[in-house]
Scaffold this motif. Structure first.
Motif, short mmCIF file in Angstrom:
data_model
loop_
_atom_site.label_atom_id
_atom_site.label_comp_id
_atom_site.label_asym_id
_atom_site.label_seq_id
_atom_site.Cartn_x
_atom_site.Cartn_y
_atom_site.Cartn_z
N ARG A 79 9.04 -25.35 11.96
CA ARG A 79 8.13 -26.49 11.97
C ARG A 79 8.07 -27.24 10.63
O ARG A 79 7.81 -28.44 10.60
N ASP A 80 8.32 -26.53 9.53
CA ASP A 80 8.30 -27.23 8.24
C ASP A 80 9.53 -28.14 8.08
O ASP A 80 9.68 -28.82 7.07
N HIS A 81 10.39 -28.16 9.14
CA HIS A 81 11.57 -29.04 9.13
C HIS A 81 11.59 -30.05 10.29
O HIS A 81 12.35 -31.00 10.25
N TRP A 82 10.76 -29.82 11.33
CA TRP A 82 10.75 -30.78 12.45
C TRP A 82 9.34 -31.21 12.86
O TRP A 82 9.19 -32.10 13.72
N SER A 126 17.84 -29.52 10.45
CA SER A 126 18.67 -28.40 10.00
C SER A 126 18.42 -27.16 10.84
O SER A 126 19.33 -26.38 11.09
N HIS A 127 17.18 -26.96 11.29
CA HIS A 127 16.86 -25.81 12.14
C HIS A 127 15.47 -25.98 12.75
O HIS A 127 14.78 -26.96 12.48
N GLY A 128 15.09 -25.01 13.56
CA GLY A 128 13.90 -25.16 14.40
C GLY A 128 12.59 -24.69 13.80
O GLY A 128 11.67 -24.37 14.55
N GLY A 141 19.62 -26.68 3.46
CA GLY A 141 18.65 -26.28 4.48
C GLY A 141 17.97 -25.00 4.00
O GLY A 141 17.85 -24.77 2.80
N ASP A 142 17.53 -24.15 4.94
CA ASP A 142 16.98 -22.84 4.59
C ASP A 142 18.07 -21.81 4.86
O ASP A 142 18.68 -21.84 5.93
N LEU A 143 18.28 -20.90 3.93
CA LEU A 143 19.33 -19.91 4.16
C LEU A 143 19.10 -18.64 3.37
O LEU A 143 18.26 -18.59 2.47
N ILE A 185 14.79 -28.22 -4.00
CA ILE A 185 14.00 -28.66 -2.85
C ILE A 185 13.42 -27.41 -2.20
O ILE A 185 13.91 -26.30 -2.44
N HIS A 186 12.33 -27.59 -1.41
CA HIS A 186 11.78 -26.46 -0.65
C HIS A 186 11.45 -25.30 -1.60
O HIS A 186 11.87 -24.17 -1.41
N THR A 187 10.67 -25.61 -2.64
CA THR A 187 10.32 -24.60 -3.64
C THR A 187 8.99 -24.95 -4.29
O THR A 187 8.63 -26.12 -4.39
N GLY A 247 13.10 -14.62 4.92
CA GLY A 247 14.09 -15.46 5.59
C GLY A 247 14.91 -16.28 4.60
O GLY A 247 15.76 -17.07 5.01
N HIS A 248 14.64 -16.10 3.33
CA HIS A 248 15.26 -16.95 2.30
C HIS A 248 16.03 -16.13 1.28
O HIS A 248 15.69 -14.98 1.00
N ALA A 249 17.04 -16.76 0.70
CA ALA A 249 17.93 -16.09 -0.25
C ALA A 249 17.18 -15.68 -1.52
O ALA A 249 16.30 -16.39 -2.00
ZN LIG Z 1 11.69 -24.19 5.58
#
Ligand SMILES: [Zn+2]
Ligand SMILES: [Zn+2]
Length: 417
Positions: free
Chosen positions: A67-70, A63-65, A152-154, A391-393, A369-371
Motif C-alpha cells: 500500500r505504501d506504493h499503490w 513496483s509491487h503490491g 523499489g523495495d528489495l 528513497i524510502h528511508t 522485508g528489506h535489505a
Molecule cells: Zn515500501
C-alpha cells in the motif's frame, strides 16, 4: 530525462516518483503515506493530470503490491493506464473484496522479469526482486540516452534471495541515477544481517513443537514468503495450517504451483471462515467462492479438538471465534510483522493487550522485508551509479557514510537524471 520524488526522500511511505522526457511523463509508484489516517483526506501529490487524466501522463508503474506504493491509486483518474506484475494485479483484485480502500485494477501492461516494455519515450526493463511483497520489481528506465535504476523495495535474505545475487552479479550498466531504498538504515546496525526466511522456518518449527494448543501466527496473508515459511514449519511440526477466505484467495491469486493453496494435492492445509467474514462474504455477494474450498473446510465445532495440531494464520479479530469455540486452551500468539506496529496506535497494539488480558503468551518471530545495510552496500557497489539518491528511508543522512556518489534531494524538486 528529469525526475522528481514527490514523497520518499525523507520517509518510508507514500512513495511517488515522476519521470519526464520530451514532455511525456510516467509515475513510478503512488503510495499511501505511512501517517495517512484515511484515504479520503489524503491529498494526491502535485502531478499534473493525476486526478482528471491528461494525455502527457502516460502511465503509473507499480513496483509491487504494498500500500505504501499503490495506496493513492483509487483516487486517480481511471483513464490513466496502470502497469504492474500479473500476480500483483490478481492478488490486489483478490484482496479488494476483503480490505478497505483497496481497488481491483486491470493492468494496461504487465511488468515481467527481463522483458522490456516501451511507454512513450521510456524503455522499462523490470527486474523481479526478493521482497516481502510478492511479484516485486526493481526497474531500469531509459529515455533520451539516460538511464535510471529504481530499486523499489528489495532484500537478499528471503525465499528468492537468488534474484538479489543475480542482480549483483550481472548488474545494470551505465546507470546515471539510482534511486535506492534504505528502509533498514536506523533499524539494523551496519554490520548485522537479518535472519533468513529459512532460519525463521527452523525457529517456527521449534516453537510450534513446544506449543501445547493452537499456534496463532499474526502475519500478513500477502507476505507470501512468510506464509510459505509458516506452512512449511507447520507441516514439519505435524500441524495443519488454517487460513481464512482472504488468505485462501490471495494464495490462489499468486498463480504459482509451488505456493500452498486450498487445491487438490495440498495437505496440511485447511480453511476456516470466521463468523464476521461469513457475513462479509454474503454482503459482498461472493459467498459462492467458499464452494471452491470443499474438502478443506474446518468448522467451528472442530477448532477446539484440532487446536494442538493446528497453526492459524491469524488476525486479532479472529480471537472472538476461537474464544467462542473454546479453542484457546494452551494457545500462543506469534507476531510475525514489524515490531513497530506493536507500539501505541499500531495495528498490533490491541492484539498484544488482548493476549495480555487473556494470559496468552505473545512473542515475535519475524524478519525484515528489506535489505540489510550490508546487502544495500553490495548492490550499490555492483551497480556503481553516477549518482545515488536515497528513497524510502528515514535515515537518508546515513547514506553518504555507507555508499559512494550519494546526492541528497528534496521532495517535489525536478532534477536531471
Ligand atoms: Zn515500501
Ligand atoms: Zn514493499
Amino acid at each position: 530525462m528529469q525526475l522528481r520524488i514527490h514523497r520518499g526522500t525523507r520517509e518510508i511511505g507514500g512513495t511517488c516518483v515522476e519521470l519526464e522526457s520530451s514532455g511525456q511523463r510516467i509515475l513510478l509508484d503512488l503510495g499511501l503515506p505511512l501517517n495517512a489516517t484515511d484515504l479520503a483526506s489524503t491529498p494526491l501529490p502535485d502531478v499534473d493530470g493525476l486526478a482528471e487524466g491528461k494525455p502527457s501522463l502516460l502511465a503509473i508503474v507499480l513496483s509491487h503490491g504494498h500500500r505504501d506504493h499503490w495506496g493513492l491509486v483509487p483516487k486517480v483518474s481511471r483513464q490513466i493506464p496502470v502497469v504492474m506484475g500479473k500476480a500483483t494485479e490478481s492478488i490486489m483484485r483478490a484482496a479488494a473484496d476483503f480490505v478497505p480502500d483497496a481497488i481491483a485494477l486491470n493492468a494496461a501492461q504487465y511488468l515481467e522479469h527481463g522483458k522490456r516494455i516501451q511507454l512513450g519515450p521510456f524503455a522499462i526493463l523490470p527486474h523481479l526482486v526478493d521482497h516481502s511483497g510478492f511479484d516485486a520489481y526493481a526497474v531500469e528506465v531509459e529515455a533520451n540516452g539516460k538511464r535510471l535504476f529504481y530499486s523499489g523495495d528489495l532484500r537478499a535474505h528471503g525465499r528468492k534471495g537468488k534474484l538479489f545475487e543475480a542482480l549483483v552479479n550481472t548488474p545494470p550498466r551505465n546507470v546515471d541515477t539510482m534511486l535506492m531504498e534504505g528502509s533498514s538504515l536506523g533499524r539494523l546496525a551496519d554490520d548485522q544481517a537479518f535472519l533468513t526466511e529459512q532460519a525463521l522456518e527452523e525457529r517456527f518449527i521449534d516453537r510450534f513443537r513446544s506449543t501445547e494448543g493452537m499456534a496463532l501466527v499474526a502475519c500478513s496473508a500477502q507476505n507470501i514468503d512468510r506464509v510459505v515459511t509458516v506452512y512449511r514449519a507447520a507441516k514439519q511440526a505435524g500441524r495443519t495450517l488454517i487460513v481464512d477466505a482472504y488468505a485462501a484467495e490471495v494464495l490462489k491469486a499468486t498463480g504459482h504451483d509451488s505456493i500452498p493453496k486450498p487445491a487438490p494435492g495440498w495437505s496440511n492445509l485447511a480453511v476456516y471462515i470466521p463468523q464476521s467474514q461469513r457475513v462479509q462474504l454474503l454482503k459482498k455477494n461472493i459467498a459462492p467462492l467458499v464452494d471452491s474450498y470443499r474438502g478443506f473446510r474446518l468448522w467451528p465445532e472442530q477448532l477446539a479438538q484440532q487446536a494442538s495440531r493446528s497453526v492459524m494464520l491469524f488476525r486479532g479479530w479472529m480471537m472472538r471465534d476461537l474464544d467462542r469455540a473454546k479453542a484457546l486452551q494452551g494457545a500462543r500468539v506469534f507476531w510475525s510483522q514489524w515490531d513497530g506496529y506493536l507500539g501505541a496506535g499500531g495495528s498490533g497494539e490491541a492484539l498484544k493487550a488482548d493476549c495480555d488480558s487473556r494470559g496468552i503468551p505473545f512473542e515475535t518471530i519475524h524478519t525484515s522485508g528489506h535489505a540489510s545495510p550490508g546487502d544495500l552496500k553490495r548492490l550499490a557497489s555492483a551497480i556503481v551509479p553516477k549518482r545515488l539518491i536515497p528513497i524510502h528511508t528515514f535515515q537518508r543522512e546515513r547514506f553518504p557514510d555507507l555508499f559512494d556518489n550519494v546526492v541528497l534531494v528534496d521532495d517535489g524538486k525536478w532534477i536531471n537524471v
